[in-house]
Design a protein around this motif. Structure first.
Motif, short mmCIF file in Angstrom:
data_model
loop_
_atom_site.label_atom_id
_atom_site.label_comp_id
_atom_site.label_asym_id
_atom_site.label_seq_id
_atom_site.Cartn_x
_atom_site.Cartn_y
_atom_site.Cartn_z
N TYR A 92 0.88 -1.17 0.00
CA TYR A 92 0.00 0.00 0.00
C TYR A 92 0.92 1.21 0.00
CZ TYR A 92 -3.30 3.47 1.88
OH TYR A 92 -4.07 4.57 2.09
N GLY A 93 0.65 2.15 -0.89
CA GLY A 93 1.56 3.26 -1.14
C GLY A 93 2.18 3.90 0.09
N GLN A 94 1.35 4.33 1.03
CA GLN A 94 1.87 5.05 2.19
C GLN A 94 2.72 4.16 3.09
OE1 GLN A 94 -0.80 7.68 4.30
NE2 GLN A 94 -2.20 7.75 2.57
N ILE A 95 2.39 2.84 3.12
CA ILE A 95 3.19 1.90 3.90
C ILE A 95 4.50 1.61 3.18
CG2 ILE A 95 3.32 -0.47 4.73
CD1 ILE A 95 1.61 1.17 6.50
N LEU A 96 4.43 1.37 1.87
CA LEU A 96 5.64 1.04 1.10
C LEU A 96 6.67 2.14 1.18
CD1 LEU A 96 4.22 -0.61 -2.14
CD2 LEU A 96 5.49 -1.70 -0.30
N ARG A 97 6.24 3.39 1.21
CA ARG A 97 7.20 4.51 1.29
C ARG A 97 7.91 4.56 2.63
NH1 ARG A 97 3.09 7.12 -1.75
NH2 ARG A 97 2.15 8.01 0.11
N ARG A 98 7.31 3.93 3.64
CA ARG A 98 7.90 3.96 4.98
C ARG A 98 8.56 2.64 5.36
NH1 ARG A 98 3.47 7.29 5.03
NH2 ARG A 98 3.56 9.16 6.34
N ALA A 99 8.54 1.67 4.47
CA ALA A 99 8.96 0.32 4.84
C ALA A 99 10.21 -0.13 4.08
CB ALA A 99 7.83 -0.67 4.61
N ASP A 100 11.01 -0.92 4.77
CA ASP A 100 12.12 -1.65 4.16
C ASP A 100 11.84 -3.13 4.36
OD1 ASP A 100 13.75 0.26 3.03
OD2 ASP A 100 14.79 0.68 4.91
N PHE A 101 12.22 -3.95 3.39
CA PHE A 101 11.97 -5.38 3.45
C PHE A 101 13.30 -6.13 3.46
CE2 PHE A 101 8.13 -3.60 1.76
CZ PHE A 101 7.11 -4.39 2.27
N VAL A 102 13.41 -7.09 4.37
CA VAL A 102 14.57 -7.98 4.40
C VAL A 102 14.03 -9.40 4.21
CG1 VAL A 102 16.44 -8.93 5.79
CG2 VAL A 102 15.93 -6.49 5.90
N TYR A 103 14.46 -10.04 3.13
CA TYR A 103 13.99 -11.40 2.85
C TYR A 103 15.08 -12.39 3.23
CZ TYR A 103 12.17 -15.48 0.42
OH TYR A 103 11.70 -16.73 0.12
N LEU A 104 14.75 -13.29 4.14
CA LEU A 104 15.65 -14.37 4.53
C LEU A 104 15.32 -15.60 3.68
CD1 LEU A 104 15.83 -14.09 8.43
CD2 LEU A 104 17.71 -13.81 6.83
N ALA A 105 16.21 -15.94 2.78
CA ALA A 105 15.95 -17.03 1.85
C ALA A 105 16.51 -18.34 2.37
CB ALA A 105 16.56 -16.71 0.49
N ARG A 106 16.01 -19.43 1.83
CA ARG A 106 16.56 -20.74 2.14
C ARG A 106 17.84 -20.94 1.32
NH1 ARG A 106 14.56 -25.21 -1.73
NH2 ARG A 106 13.55 -24.07 -3.43
N TYR A 107 18.54 -22.03 1.58
CA TYR A 107 19.75 -22.36 0.84
C TYR A 107 19.45 -23.45 -0.17
CZ TYR A 107 22.05 -19.67 4.48
OH TYR A 107 22.43 -18.67 5.35
N LYS A 108 20.09 -23.36 -1.33
CA LYS A 108 19.87 -24.33 -2.40
C LYS A 108 21.17 -25.05 -2.72
CE LYS A 108 16.15 -21.53 -4.38
NZ LYS A 108 15.64 -20.82 -5.58
N GLU A 109 21.03 -26.29 -3.20
CA GLU A 109 22.21 -27.11 -3.44
C GLU A 109 23.10 -26.53 -4.52
OE1 GLU A 109 23.44 -31.78 -4.33
OE2 GLU A 109 21.33 -31.18 -4.22
N ASP A 110 22.51 -25.94 -5.57
CA ASP A 110 23.35 -25.38 -6.63
C ASP A 110 24.16 -24.20 -6.13
OD1 ASP A 110 21.12 -23.81 -6.30
OD2 ASP A 110 20.80 -23.43 -8.44
N GLU A 111 23.58 -23.41 -5.22
CA GLU A 111 24.32 -22.30 -4.64
C GLU A 111 25.45 -22.81 -3.75
OE1 GLU A 111 21.24 -20.30 -2.61
OE2 GLU A 111 20.44 -19.28 -4.38
N GLU A 112 25.17 -23.87 -3.00
CA GLU A 112 26.20 -24.47 -2.15
C GLU A 112 27.35 -25.00 -3.00
OE1 GLU A 112 27.36 -25.93 1.87
OE2 GLU A 112 25.99 -24.42 1.09
N ASN A 113 27.03 -25.65 -4.11
CA ASN A 113 28.07 -26.18 -5.00
C ASN A 113 28.87 -25.06 -5.64
OD1 ASN A 113 27.24 -28.79 -4.45
ND2 ASN A 113 25.85 -28.90 -6.21
N ALA A 114 28.19 -23.97 -6.04
CA ALA A 114 28.89 -22.84 -6.64
C ALA A 114 29.85 -22.20 -5.64
CB ALA A 114 27.88 -21.81 -7.14
N ALA A 115 29.41 -22.09 -4.38
CA ALA A 115 30.27 -21.52 -3.35
C ALA A 115 31.49 -22.41 -3.11
CB ALA A 115 29.48 -21.34 -2.05
#
Length: 402
Positions: free
Chosen positions: A230-253
């Motif tokens: 919602y516009g007025q909320i979005l202008r005041r908000a920051d979002f932090v997304y905590l993602a899961r880990y994936k095997e391809d990312e683990e292999n790349a690392a």
């Protein structure tokens, strides 16, 4: 310990009942004392251990940067699938970063918005819970003494409760107000025929954010994106997304570490997390979990919470066997395929929502991001080559909990 008692161990309930003081106590306990604990106490010790994983470290930097920036962002939403470690992350951050500046200060208030709809029917029913978490228990009880289920039916009483919350935040100089699992309270606002209620909740969130000197922190799953879109909320908000880990990312690392010659000093995210948990293993015989990282990721969908619970189930099996480890304990501890598929389906549904709605995509395309990075680097007199991201995660330092 006998077989019957171990079979009755409820790991989720044990973890839920552990207090912050107990976590500190266990964290300071010498390893020889840990080995001398009885079996149930060893399980409680392992459940009490908290270690940070790579995504939490990244989220912490972003969250604190957003808090310190002098902007209009007064609402922080910590979003991610169940089991990714949102609640533990926020709980540890606010305890570690927001100490009282002077006597009488209450730097943060942490409220767990229960999923029990019979107790919290609407957003205003959160007010007594905020007062209780802030120490004003007598006032909170007085506001709900005329009800049997804790709901405030009178509009006048709800208004008084809201005034008390504002007074508490201002007089005690509250810097962060955390509302965990808030989606259980806000879910009704998602219904199409509750547009008026949606606006009321948005106004209430903005009002609460203005009461604290720092930020209002909301914790929940991806539905929070919908509630806060919602516009007025979005202008005041920051979002932090905590993602899961994936095997391809683990292999790349892992491949990047081999290429850089840092294997053995640094570890891929999941392996690093597992090694930290291993350092807190309460038995002298420690299983080599680092050898089965692909199986761990597959059987837990790459979620840190289930990873730790899987290892805790292995611990129960080992204690059941008198402390002697057997390889089959790992296979026996893995959840059935139906459970894992259900969990994976829920996680992927959330990830699809984020992708379909461009929540994880910058408004700048790749070339624009590169041009901006180069321009800013040149303005500092540096190299034209933009810095490469740290894809391998942090160095293993044993336990990194509080």
């Amino acid at each position: 310990m006998d077989r019957i008692k171990l079979s009755e161990v409820d790991l989720i309930e044990i973890d839920r009942k552990i207090t912050h003081q107990q976590r500190l106590y266990y964290n300071a306990m010498p390893k020889e004392m840990v080995y001398a604990l009885d079996d149930i106490e060893k399980i409680r010790y392992f459940c009490a251990v908290r270690v940070r994983h790579r995504n939490q470290v990244i989220a912490q930097k972003y969250m604190l940067k957003s808090y310190m920036d002098m902007t209009d962002s007064r609402i922080m939403a910590i979003v991610g699938p169940s089991g990714v470690g949102k609640s533990a992350f926020v709980d540890e951050i606010v305890r570690a970063q927001f100490a009282p500046a002077q006597l009488g200060d209450l730097p943060y208030i942490y409220v767990d918005a229960l999923a029990d709809g019979s107790k919290i029917g609407q957003f205003s029913d959160l007010m007594p819970e905020i007062l209780r978490a802030g120490g004003d228990i007598a006032i909170a009880d007085k506001l709900t003494t005329d009800t049997t289920d804790g709901k405030m039916r009178s509009a006048k009483v709800r208004k008084v409760a809201r005034q008390h919350v504002r007074k508490l935040c201002q007089q005690r100089r509250v810097r962060v107000l955390v509302l965990d699992e808030i989606i259980h309270v806000l879910r009704n606002a998602l219904e199409e025929d509750h547009e008026k209620k949606r606006h009321e909740i948005h106004d209430a969130l903005k009002s609460l954010a203005s009461d604290v000197s720092g930020m209002l922190c909301l914790v929940g799953d991806v539905e929070l994106y919908q509630v806060l879109s919602y516009g007025q909320i979005l202008r005041r908000a920051d979002f932090v997304y905590l993602a899961r880990y994936k095997e391809d990312e683990e292999n790349a690392a892992r491949a990047a570490l081999r290429e850089s010659g840092k294997t053995g000093q640094f570890f891929p995210p999941v392996e690093g997390y597992v090694r930290k948990l291993k350092s807190a293993w309460p038995c002298r015989q420690v299983p080599p979990f680092e050898n089965v990282i692909p199986q761990i990721i597959k059987s837990t969908v790459g979620l840190p919470g289930p990873i730790k619970r899987l290892l805790a189930r292995c611990l129960v099996e080992q204690l059941w066997n008198g402390g002697e480890w057997k390889p089959e304990f790992f296979v026996d501890s893995v959840w059935p395929r139906a459970v894992v598929k259900k969990l994976e389906s829920e996680v992927k549904e959330g990830e699809k929502f984020i992708k379909d709605n461009d929540w994880d995509v910058s408004v700048l395309d790749e070339q624009e991001q590169l041009d901006a990075t180069v321009a800013l680097t040149l303005s500092l007199g540096g190299s034209e080559q933009p810095p490469k991201p740290d894809v391998a995660g942090g160095k293993e330092r044993g336990r990194d909990d509080h």
